[in-house]
Design an enzyme around this catalytic site. Structure first.
Site, PDB file in Angstrom:
ATOM      1  CD  GLU A  97      -3.744   4.787  11.000  1.00 20.34           C
ATOM      2  OE1 GLU A  97      -2.737   4.802  11.650  1.00 20.34           O
ATOM      3  OE2 GLU A  97      -4.082   4.311   9.986  1.00 20.34           O
ATOM      4  CG  ASP A 128      -0.357  -0.108   2.447  1.00 16.75           C
ATOM      5  OD1 ASP A 128      -0.096   0.982   3.345  1.00 16.75           O
ATOM      6  OD2 ASP A 128      -0.168  -1.144   2.879  1.00 16.75           O
TER       7      ASP A 128
END
Length: 492
Positions: free
Chosen positions: A131, A42
């Site tokens: 997050e 990613d």
């Protein structure tokens, strides 16, 4: 006698190890979902330019690309990463970094995410990366998550996946969320991700942020994905919001014929607008483009026919009327119209350049301020040309032209730029320095020193300085990321 005792002790330790191993619960780890495994990475702007041909040769099959963050940020390398990954036959997914603190903000972030990837064809589930929670309760986090996930699905018709580290999966996200969406889990230094008590399987596993892959400079996140991450429908995303402008195509209201233009590799709306003597906003408006930074190869654009511009009594300076839309900033408006923030501020008697509102009518000067000199500027990490242009009261095009920059989206830390300015801009730039900021901006081994103020949180400080909370925690060896105090000095 000593040998006998030694042998007995060794046997005892061996039996103890075997006994302890047998007593470890079988549920200490969650399992990989069924189906074939794919090697993946990613990426975001932090990886810079990527040679996807070499990445493909290295055995990578799936690449997740950062698309957006919050309500307004679009990753500078989104288009480039998408086009090059697709060209080299890699399977592509997109993720959004959530910063919402209310459900209403979550809806706006979902719309921003979808607008940014509109016209692109993902092969993998769209991912939510949430997050940094700040002071949110777990109920608020889950409400925001559901709002974002459902809105994206509503707009795209594509399935979603939740990205989370093991700790957040265990302590923050709800069982209801786990029952509704599969997990892409992050946990480093283990062979299998630990049991989180919510999800029984994973369809994505990010096992390190220190991966080394040929074709990428520096570290990159490494992942394993399963077949469950793939979409059954990989058609391009179409929100339906780019329709309804057919009445403007072919003729503009003054009987003048519009132009059809097919986007080529490397094109930007600002370059196209400059070539045809119109503005980015005019092209975006007639084509229903929600994100002027997102156009794709092969897209057919309608270019409005040129019209004469207004001039004042002097005959050389004109202006246009512009109505502020949601998400606009003065720097973006100035860039789109080839002028400067200071010119707009002066023309409209704006006291606070950071405060404009939806529906506000601005007069946009159609000529830029005269340039009398230039200053030297060393690019820092996190800089963009638009940010530099805003700080110096000039335009991106002026910086690009002065420095012969071929790709305005590609500048690097340490690069020295010549910034064209005029005397008034220089004075404004000098006077705008806040002495309190000067006191805080001490330097230590190349890092900025920030003094914590009342009400600060690590997430706010990280966002302000364009770094991650984890980077601040690691750099300052903070034991409790939720505990900082007023007057504390942090290395950024």
């Amino acid at each position: 006698m000593k040998k006998v005792i030694l042998k007995f002790n060794s046997l005892f330790i061996l039996l103890l190890v075997i006994f302890t191993t047998l007593m470890i619960p079988k549920s200490e780890a969650i399992e990989q979902a069924s189906g074939r495994a794919y090697q993946g990475i990613d990426v975001s702007n932090y990886q810079g330019n990527i040679d996807y041909a070499k990445v493909k040769e290295a055995g990578i099959e799936i690449v997740y690309i950062k698309a957006t963050e919050g309500q307004t940020i679009t990753d500078a390398y989104l288009n480039q990463n998408y086009q090059k990954a697709k060209t080299n036959g890699l399977l592509v997914g997109f993720y959004h970094f959530v910063r919402a603190r209310t459900n209403a903000q979550a809806v706006l972030e979902a719309e921003h995410f979808v607008n940014a990837i509109s016209g692109m064809a993902p092969d993998c589930r769209l991912a939510m990366d949430f997050e940094i929670f700040g002071n949110l309760t777990t109920n608020q986090v889950n409400d925001i998550s559901f709002t974002f996930l459902r809105k994206v699905q509503e707009l795209t018709g594509k399935n979603m996946v939740v990205y989370s580290n093991t700790n957040s999966a265990r302590t923050v996200f709800s069982q209801e969320l786990a029952n509704s969406y599969p997990l892409w889990v992050a946990e480093y230094g283990v062979s299998r991700p630990q049991n989180n008590g919510k999800w029984n399987t994973w369809i994505g596993y990010q096992y390190t942020d220190r991966g080394v892959i040929n074709g990428i400079n520096g570290y990159v996140d490494r992942d394993i994905f399963t077949e469950q991450i793939l979409l059954s429908d990989n058609t391009p995303i179409d929100t339906g919001e780019n329709n309804g402008n057919s009445g403007n195509i072919g003729e503009n209201g003054n009987g003048l014929e519009n132009i059809r233009y097919t986007v080529k590799r490397g094109d930007t709306l600002s370059e196209i607008a400059n070539e045809y003597g119109v503005t980015v906003s005019e092209i975006a408006g007639i084509n229903g483009i929600n994100n002027p930074n997102l156009i794709y190869i092969g897209q057919v654009l309608t270019i409005p026919a040129q019209k004469t511009s207004n001039t004042n009594n002097s005959g050389n300076i004109g202006s246009r009327r512009y109505v502020v839309k949601r998400g606009d900033t003065l720097s973006e408006i100035a860039l789109n119209y080839g002028t400067t923030v200071n010119a707009i501020v002066t023309a409209n008697n704006i006291k606070n350049p950071n405060l404009i509102y939806v529906g506000q009518v601005l007069q946009i000067p159609t000529t830029s301020l005269g340039v009398s000199s230039s200053v030297s500027y060393t690019v820092k990490r996190g800089d963009t040309l638009s940010k530099i242009a805003l700080n110096y009261g000039t335009t991106v095009n002026a910086i690009v032209t002065t420095n012969g920059i071929k790709n305005p989206n590609l500048i690097y830390a340490g690069e020295i730029l010549r910034i064209p300015v005029n005397s008034s801009t220089r004075m404004i730039q000098t006077l705008s320095i806040d002495t309190s900021e000067v006191n805080q901006m001490e330097h230590d081994c190349g890092h900025c020193i920030y003094t914590v103020e009342n009400g600060d949180t690590l997430s706010q400080i990280a966002l302000q300085h364009n770094v991650s909370v984890d980077e601040i925690v690691e750099l300052n060896q903070l034991k409790n990321r939720n505990l900082i105090y007023v007057g504390q000095k942090l290395r950024i």
